[in-house]
Design an enzyme around this catalytic site. Structure first.
Site, PDB file in Angstrom:
ATOM      1  N   LEU A   1      41.535 -26.123   0.209  1.00  0.00           N
ATOM      2  CA  LEU A   1      41.122 -25.631  -1.190  1.00  0.00           C
ATOM      3  C   LEU A   1      40.909 -24.165  -1.076  1.00  0.00           C
ATOM      4  O   LEU A   1      40.638 -23.578  -0.215  1.00  0.00           O
ATOM      5  CB  LEU A   1      39.793 -26.441  -1.333  1.00  0.00           C
ATOM      6  CG  LEU A   1      39.263 -25.705  -2.686  1.00  0.00           C
ATOM      7  CD1 LEU A   1      39.872 -26.435  -3.812  1.00  0.00           C
ATOM      8  CD2 LEU A   1      37.643 -26.289  -2.641  1.00  0.00           C
TER       9      LEU A   1
ATOM     10  N   ASP B   1      27.684 -23.492 -16.830  1.00  0.00           N
ATOM     11  CA  ASP B   1      26.544 -23.112 -17.574  1.00  0.00           C
ATOM     12  C   ASP B   1      25.412 -24.019 -17.781  1.00  0.00           C
ATOM     13  O   ASP B   1      25.554 -25.401 -17.671  1.00  0.00           O
ATOM     14  CB  ASP B   1      27.158 -22.698 -19.046  1.00  0.00           C
ATOM     15  CG  ASP B   1      26.022 -22.051 -19.777  1.00  0.00           C
ATOM     16  OD1 ASP B   1      25.329 -21.360 -19.504  1.00  0.00           O
ATOM     17  OD2 ASP B   1      26.538 -22.162 -21.173  1.00  0.00           O
TER      18      ASP B   1
ATOM     19  N   HIS C   1      18.761 -22.359 -11.094  1.00  0.00           N
ATOM     20  CA  HIS C   1      19.778 -21.709 -10.469  1.00  0.00           C
ATOM     21  C   HIS C   1      19.975 -22.282  -8.847  1.00  0.00           C
ATOM     22  O   HIS C   1      21.103 -22.389  -8.536  1.00  0.00           O
ATOM     23  CB  HIS C   1      19.510 -20.082 -10.406  1.00  0.00           C
ATOM     24  CG  HIS C   1      19.793 -19.404 -11.682  1.00  0.00           C
ATOM     25  ND1 HIS C   1      20.785 -19.571 -12.419  1.00  0.00           N
ATOM     26  CD2 HIS C   1      18.896 -18.552 -12.246  1.00  0.00           C
ATOM     27  CE1 HIS C   1      20.657 -18.977 -13.731  1.00  0.00           C
ATOM     28  NE2 HIS C   1      19.346 -18.243 -13.450  1.00  0.00           N
TER      29      HIS C   1
END
Ligand code: FPP
Length: 245
Positions: free
Chosen positions: A131, A20, A37
């Site tokens: 991962l 956020d 962004h």
């Protein structure tokens, strides 16, 4: 290369992040939200690399919520384009580093090209043992739980299972995250302290770390700080501490 943490006691296996603050980061700098962004994608790359180097098993990132469609059309279009570009440009490198890509969220009604991109990234990387990078896209936890309940109700209606067969673990396995361990640590950047419809079922015993930094500022060092905070927590899962039991 950063030292692995898998051999360190109390390291989280699964870290979930609410990324956020992209918009506020850009606004603070007099820039359009899109710049935030774009920098958010850079932070995502840094964080994924750090998580992979540290030996974290699962990293789940909230990239676009079911509710984010209500943002201005131009911002939605920009976020979708960023995701498309990320898949086009980064999947090959992630694959080479042994990362397995998984996408959670509702795919029904999504643009078929995007769905195909998701499927191709998942199929290409499905044998990878490094991962697990889980990207939550068009994701909402209540919607996910609703889909799981509908699937289970259908099985009951078809006589495949009885209502008594529905246990917490059966419900968990019908969620998009079925088969993954529950998050040990949830990090939210940007200073807000809420879950925003993210992994509501899965976070029953997750430790939360809220950070004031905006997401574009996030990096391996901040990830390490959050993990240090997590390691000092006393997780009891509703029981008592081992030494006081
Ligand atoms: C929150 O910032 C962030 C998002 C809504 C999306 C996160 C997206 C990215 C990091 C980039 C795209 C993702 C991928 C997977 C390539 P905000 O816009 O809510 O910030 P604000 O709270 O300051 O307005």
């Amino acid at each position: 290369m950063s030292p692995g943490i898998l051999n360190v006691d109390g390291a989280p296996r699964h870290v979930a992040i609410i990324m956020d603050g992209n918009g506020r980061w850009a606004t603070q700098r007099g820039q359009p939200r899109s710049v935030g962004h774009r920098q958010g994608v850079e932070a995502l790359r840094r964080t994924t690399r750090a998580a992979s180097d540290m030996g974290i098993s699962v990293l789940t990132l909230y990239s676009f919520s079911s509710e984010n469609w209500s943002r201005p059309q131009a911002e939605v279009r920009f976020l979708l384009e960023l995701l498309r570009r990320f898949i086009r440009t980064d999947v090959a490198e992630l694959h080479q580093s042994g990362v397995r890509i998984m996408i959670i969220g509702d795919r029904a009604g999504l643009d078929p090209t995007l769905r195909t991109m998701f499927e191709e990234a998942e199929v290409l990387t499905r044998e990878n043992t490094g991962l697990k990078l889980v990207i939550a896209f068009n994701y909402g936890s209540r919607q996910e739980i609703t889909r799981a309940v509908q699937a289970l109700a259908r099985k009951v209606a078809e006589g495949k299972i009885s209502p008594e067969d529905i246990t917490p673990s059966v419900i968990g396995n019908h969620l998009d995250t079925g088969g993954l361990p529950e998050p040990d640590l949830l990090i939210r950047t940007g200073g807000e302290q809420r879950l925003s419809n993210y992994l509501l079922w899965q976070c029953a015993y997750t430790e939360f770390v809220f950070m004031p930094d905006y997401w574009p500022e996030f990096d391996g060092e901040r990830l390490r700080q959050a993990i240090e905070t997590y390691r000092l927590r006393d997780r009891r899962f509703g029981g008592l501490k081992a030494q006081t039991a």
